[in-house]
Write an enzyme that holds these catalytic residues in place. Sequence first.
Site, mmCIF file in Angstrom:
data_model
loop_
_atom_site.group_PDB
_atom_site.id
_atom_site.type_symbol
_atom_site.label_atom_id
_atom_site.label_comp_id
_atom_site.label_asym_id
_atom_site.label_seq_id
_atom_site.Cartn_x
_atom_site.Cartn_y
_atom_site.Cartn_z
ATOM 1 C CD GLU A 19 -4.044 30.347 -39.873
ATOM 2 O OE1 GLU A 19 -4.782 30.026 -39.075
ATOM 3 O OE2 GLU A 19 -3.184 30.792 -39.711
ATOM 4 C CB THR A 50 -1.685 29.853 -44.165
ATOM 5 O OG1 THR A 50 0.016 29.312 -44.500
ATOM 6 C CG2 THR A 50 -1.717 29.929 -42.797
ATOM 7 C CG HIS A 95 -5.809 28.279 -44.076
ATOM 8 N ND1 HIS A 95 -5.757 29.646 -43.402
ATOM 9 C CD2 HIS A 95 -6.683 27.345 -42.962
ATOM 10 C CE1 HIS A 95 -6.232 29.378 -42.790
ATOM 11 N NE2 HIS A 95 -6.491 28.498 -42.162
ATOM 12 N N GLY A 126 -8.349 36.025 -49.039
ATOM 13 C CA GLY A 126 -6.954 36.342 -49.597
ATOM 14 C C GLY A 126 -6.789 38.195 -49.291
ATOM 15 C CB ALA A 145 -14.728 34.113 -48.822
ATOM 16 C CE1 TYR A 180 -10.820 39.554 -41.101
ATOM 17 C CE2 TYR A 180 -12.964 39.157 -42.313
ATOM 18 C CZ TYR A 180 -11.608 39.512 -42.313
ATOM 19 O OH TYR A 180 -11.401 38.010 -43.310
ATOM 20 C CG HIS A 184 -12.013 42.433 -44.344
ATOM 21 N ND1 HIS A 184 -11.756 43.326 -45.031
ATOM 22 C CD2 HIS A 184 -12.051 41.834 -44.273
ATOM 23 C CE1 HIS A 184 -10.632 42.998 -46.109
ATOM 24 N NE2 HIS A 184 -10.840 41.824 -45.364
ATOM 25 C CE LYS A 200 -17.186 35.592 -44.780
ATOM 26 N NZ LYS A 200 -15.896 35.943 -43.522
ATOM 27 C CE LYS A 306 10.663 29.992 -36.270
ATOM 28 N NZ LYS A 306 11.686 29.786 -36.241
#
Length: 318
Positions: A19, A50, A95, A126, A145, A180, A184, A200, A306
């Site tokens: 990502e 993102t 995203h 978000g 979401a 998660y 979450h 979802k 990076k």
Amino acid sequence: MKVTDHIKKANGKTLFSFEIIPPKKGNSIQELYNNIDPLMEFKPPFIDVTTSREEYVYINKGDGLLDRKITRMRPGTVGICAAIKHKYNVDTIPHVLCGGFTKEETEYVLVDCHYLGIDNVMALRGDAMKGEQYFEPVAGGNNYACDLVKQMSDLNRGKYLHDVIESDNKTDFCIGVAGYPEKHLEAPSINTDLKRLKEKVDAGADYVVTQMFFDNQKYFEFVELAKQAGINVPIIPGIKPIAVKRHLQLLPQVFKIDIPEDLINAVEACKDNKAVRQVGVEWAIKQSKELRDFGVPVLHYYSMGKSDNIKAIASQLF
């Protein structure tokens, strides 16, 4: 090609993906390319890009007065997806957020993705806006979401907002959502969080990418609980190598995750962040090998723009 098709085509082989974050407004895309280039040797089938929500900036008007304006510091997600797709011939996944976007604006983004041949989208609520304690959707925006997934699924059936059908050319997005392993931060329990994830998936999500974790057992348990809850889509683990000592405080604070004691001790024993970075690479390699042996479909790395540490990890696995 859809993420789920890439997974099927791999026939059990673990894939590599990562990502990236768009450059700050005013910066060149070349810096992004410089960090993508070293990772292309590992043949990622797709790259996530993102999206940042709006934030406030304060402009000094003089006489001690400040004018508050809303801006986006990292715009251009869809354009970057198109540029990467064209330059590297690789699938890209923008995203798409609830926060900061009306349903109409979301529809425009999705139509643009369709025109550009982007087959995959990641649906995310978000975070709350900076300076605000709780998430608040904009007027006319999606609250959760799950609502965003439903809007995407509606487009896949040719159903536009306000029951206006503009074309028989339906979208066919493969929809990703977040999961998660340590729940979450707003969920009262892991079981409640899994109910939200199931909603979802039932709304049309095709795969799940997890938040970062540093203890693989948390992922293994999450996958098992998800299966028990009737969630049968691919669950892709998200991995972030620790890079600086401050991550020991920052990551648990922001993401509400646990860091294993062995990793904490190893980082605290480092004399500088160069040594911390090496510890992070070695831990992520160990994590990744165990996850690959477990049979995960994809190892997905949060690069934060990076690539040197991600390359060091991938070189030992792919």
